[in-house]
Design a protein around this motif. Structure first.
Motif, PDB file in Angstrom:
ATOM      1  N   CYS A   1      37.924  48.071  89.100  1.00  0.00           N
ATOM      2  CA  CYS A   1      36.899  47.159  89.616  1.00  0.00           C
ATOM      3  C   CYS A   1      37.477  45.761  89.781  1.00  0.00           C
ATOM      4  O   CYS A   1      36.761  44.772  89.660  1.00  0.00           O
ATOM      5  CB  CYS A   1      35.696  47.121  88.665  1.00  0.00           C
ATOM      6  SG  CYS A   1      34.829  48.691  88.550  1.00  0.00           S
ATOM      7  N   VAL A   2      38.779  45.679  90.037  1.00  0.00           N
ATOM      8  CA  VAL A   2      39.416  44.370  90.130  1.00  0.00           C
ATOM      9  C   VAL A   2      39.284  43.825  91.554  1.00  0.00           C
ATOM     10  O   VAL A   2      38.846  44.513  92.472  1.00  0.00           O
ATOM     11  CB  VAL A   2      40.895  44.417  89.682  1.00  0.00           C
ATOM     12  CG1 VAL A   2      41.004  45.019  88.291  1.00  0.00           C
ATOM     13  CG2 VAL A   2      41.756  45.184  90.666  1.00  0.00           C
ATOM     14  N   ASP A   3      39.684  42.573  91.720  1.00  0.00           N
ATOM     15  CA  ASP A   3      39.495  41.908  93.008  1.00  0.00           C
ATOM     16  C   ASP A   3      40.819  41.529  93.667  1.00  0.00           C
ATOM     17  O   ASP A   3      40.852  40.723  94.569  1.00  0.00           O
ATOM     18  CB  ASP A   3      38.629  40.654  92.817  1.00  0.00           C
ATOM     19  CG  ASP A   3      39.265  39.662  91.863  1.00  0.00           C
ATOM     20  OD1 ASP A   3      40.367  39.963  91.324  1.00  0.00           O
ATOM     21  OD2 ASP A   3      38.685  38.591  91.643  1.00  0.00           O
ATOM     22  N   ASN A   4      41.925  42.126  93.182  1.00  0.00           N
ATOM     23  CA  ASN A   4      43.211  41.738  93.777  1.00  0.00           C
ATOM     24  C   ASN A   4      44.150  42.938  93.849  1.00  0.00           C
ATOM     25  O   ASN A   4      44.056  43.884  93.067  1.00  0.00           O
ATOM     26  CB  ASN A   4      43.837  40.587  92.986  1.00  0.00           C
ATOM     27  CG  ASN A   4      44.253  41.018  91.597  1.00  0.00           C
ATOM     28  OD1 ASN A   4      45.363  41.506  91.396  1.00  0.00           O
ATOM     29  ND2 ASN A   4      43.355  40.871  90.633  1.00  0.00           N
ATOM     30  N   VAL A   5      45.052  42.861  94.809  1.00  0.00           N
ATOM     31  CA  VAL A   5      45.942  43.978  95.116  1.00  0.00           C
ATOM     32  C   VAL A   5      46.960  44.207  93.993  1.00  0.00           C
ATOM     33  O   VAL A   5      47.230  45.354  93.619  1.00  0.00           O
ATOM     34  CB  VAL A   5      46.665  43.722  96.465  1.00  0.00           C
ATOM     35  CG1 VAL A   5      47.658  44.844  96.775  1.00  0.00           C
ATOM     36  CG2 VAL A   5      45.652  43.596  97.592  1.00  0.00           C
ATOM     37  N   GLU A   6      47.494  43.127  93.435  1.00  0.00           N
ATOM     38  CA  GLU A   6      48.549  43.243  92.421  1.00  0.00           C
ATOM     39  C   GLU A   6      48.071  44.074  91.227  1.00  0.00           C
ATOM     40  O   GLU A   6      48.770  44.991  90.769  1.00  0.00           O
ATOM     41  CB  GLU A   6      48.994  41.854  91.928  1.00  0.00           C
ATOM     42  CG  GLU A   6      49.629  40.978  92.997  1.00  0.00           C
ATOM     43  CD  GLU A   6      48.655  40.466  94.061  1.00  0.00           C
ATOM     44  OE1 GLU A   6      47.439  40.366  93.782  1.00  0.00           O
ATOM     45  OE2 GLU A   6      49.109  40.194  95.191  1.00  0.00           O
ATOM     46  N   THR A   7      46.884  43.752  90.721  1.00  0.00           N
ATOM     47  CA  THR A   7      46.377  44.495  89.558  1.00  0.00           C
ATOM     48  C   THR A   7      46.074  45.941  89.927  1.00  0.00           C
ATOM     49  O   THR A   7      46.331  46.865  89.151  1.00  0.00           O
ATOM     50  CB  THR A   7      45.124  43.818  88.966  1.00  0.00           C
ATOM     51  OG1 THR A   7      45.380  42.425  88.836  1.00  0.00           O
ATOM     52  CG2 THR A   7      44.771  44.384  87.606  1.00  0.00           C
TER      53      THR A   7
END
Ligand SMILES: [Zn+2]
Lengths: 237, 73
Positions: A119-125
């Motif tokens: 449920c993250v908001d960034n590609v890296e994670t």
């Protein structure tokens, strides 16, 4: 009785309800997707929920992250989520983990999970979570939004992952546009996929990228294939 | 024909599904340029469900799916 209505579903029944009670789900990121995901999993009686996040509540969260209220601004999201969800369903065990995820700590944090939900908001994670779940052979439910659009799909070793489809090339320009109701649709679908996986049901979105277009009100599925050159998969084998 | 499926914001001002004559197009890049989409706007390019670079060749019967960045939460 709390679970009366869902036990009526033949795919759930009393037996499935016991499975849910004995299940352990790890949710990564506590933003707009996590609000419906955590709420519906807690409601459904998923016995143990972990939530990993290292963010505090800001006013710009409140258009979509309904676990938090104005009075919570400045407080850690995992702490508020703990209070809200424990009040919601005291029968579940909730583990709030106030920590930033990275390559070195994720293995330990997800090791007991039956399913991980991204449920993250960034590609890296997302890429870190993708690799860790493949390595530990834990099913992963992905979901993401942009404005009126969103996607959902599920990952495990035998099926394509984020790196298989080249997702790592995605360049998101934060902050990403987000409408609460659309994030709610996608988060709810993630919760459905998670429950299906826990219950061992057929039809999980493995290898199927489900796309939601809120502007025309349609769902379309794209069948996706594993990539022989995928580094995340090579890393596993 | 080559079937081209556009997703998310790529649909705004364009058809969500188009069928192109294969003779006019050799690569995925030529197709996205036909739609006036810049290379760096494409986050994911799938040809028949497989991750493909924009210089990948395309042929009659291929289904191409193009996605802009989607990944907020
Ligand atoms: Zn892969």
């Amino acid at each position: 009785m709390r679970y009366e209505r869902q036990i009526l579903i033949k795919q759930v029944s009393e037996a499935g309800q016991k499975i849910l009670a004995n299940s352990n789900v790890c949710v990564i990121g506590s933003g707009g997707l996590a609000s419906p995901v955590l709420t519906y999993l807690a409601c459904a009686g998923v016995g143990t929920l972990s939530l990993i996040d290292y963010d505090t509540v800001t006013d710009s969260n409140l258009n979509r992250q309904f676990l938090y209220q104005e009075k919570d601004i400045g407080k850690p999201k995992v702490q508020i989520a703990n209070e809200v969800l424990s009040a919601f369903n005291p029968e579940i065990i909730f583990h709030p983990i106030y920590q930033k995820i990275d390559k070195t700590n994720i293995t330990e944090m997800i090791k007991d999970a039956d399913v991980v939900i991204d449920c993250v908001d960034n590609v890296e994670t997302r890429m870190i979570v993708n690799r860790a779940c493949l390595q530990q052979n834990i099913p992963l439910v992905e979901g993401g939004v942009n404005g009126f659009y969103g996607f959902v799909f599920a990952i495990k070793q035998e099926y394509p992952c984020l790196e298989c489809i080249g997702y790592g090339n995605t360049k998101l320009k934060p902050p990403t546009a987000a409408l609460g109701a659309v994030v709610g649709v996608i988060g709810s679908l993630q919760a459905v996929e998670c429950i299906k996986i826990l219950l061992g049901l057929e039809g999980v979105l493995y290898g199927k990228l489900l796309n939601y277009d809120g502007l025309i009100g349609s769902f379309e599925t794209v069948e996706i294939q594993k990539n022989d050159m995928c580094e995340a998969h090579l890393f596993v084998n | 024909m080559i079937e081209v499926r556009l997703f998310a914001t790529f649909r705004e001002g364009r058809d969500k599904i188009s069928y192109l004559e294969p003779q006019g197009y050799h690569t995925a890049a030529e197709i996205i340029h036909y739609f006036r989409i810049a290379d760096d706007e494409v986050a994911i390019c799938l040809i028949n469900g497989r991750h493909s670079k924009l210089d990948s060749s395309v042929k009659d019967g291929d289904v191409i799916a193009l996605f802009p960045p989607v990944g907020g939460g």
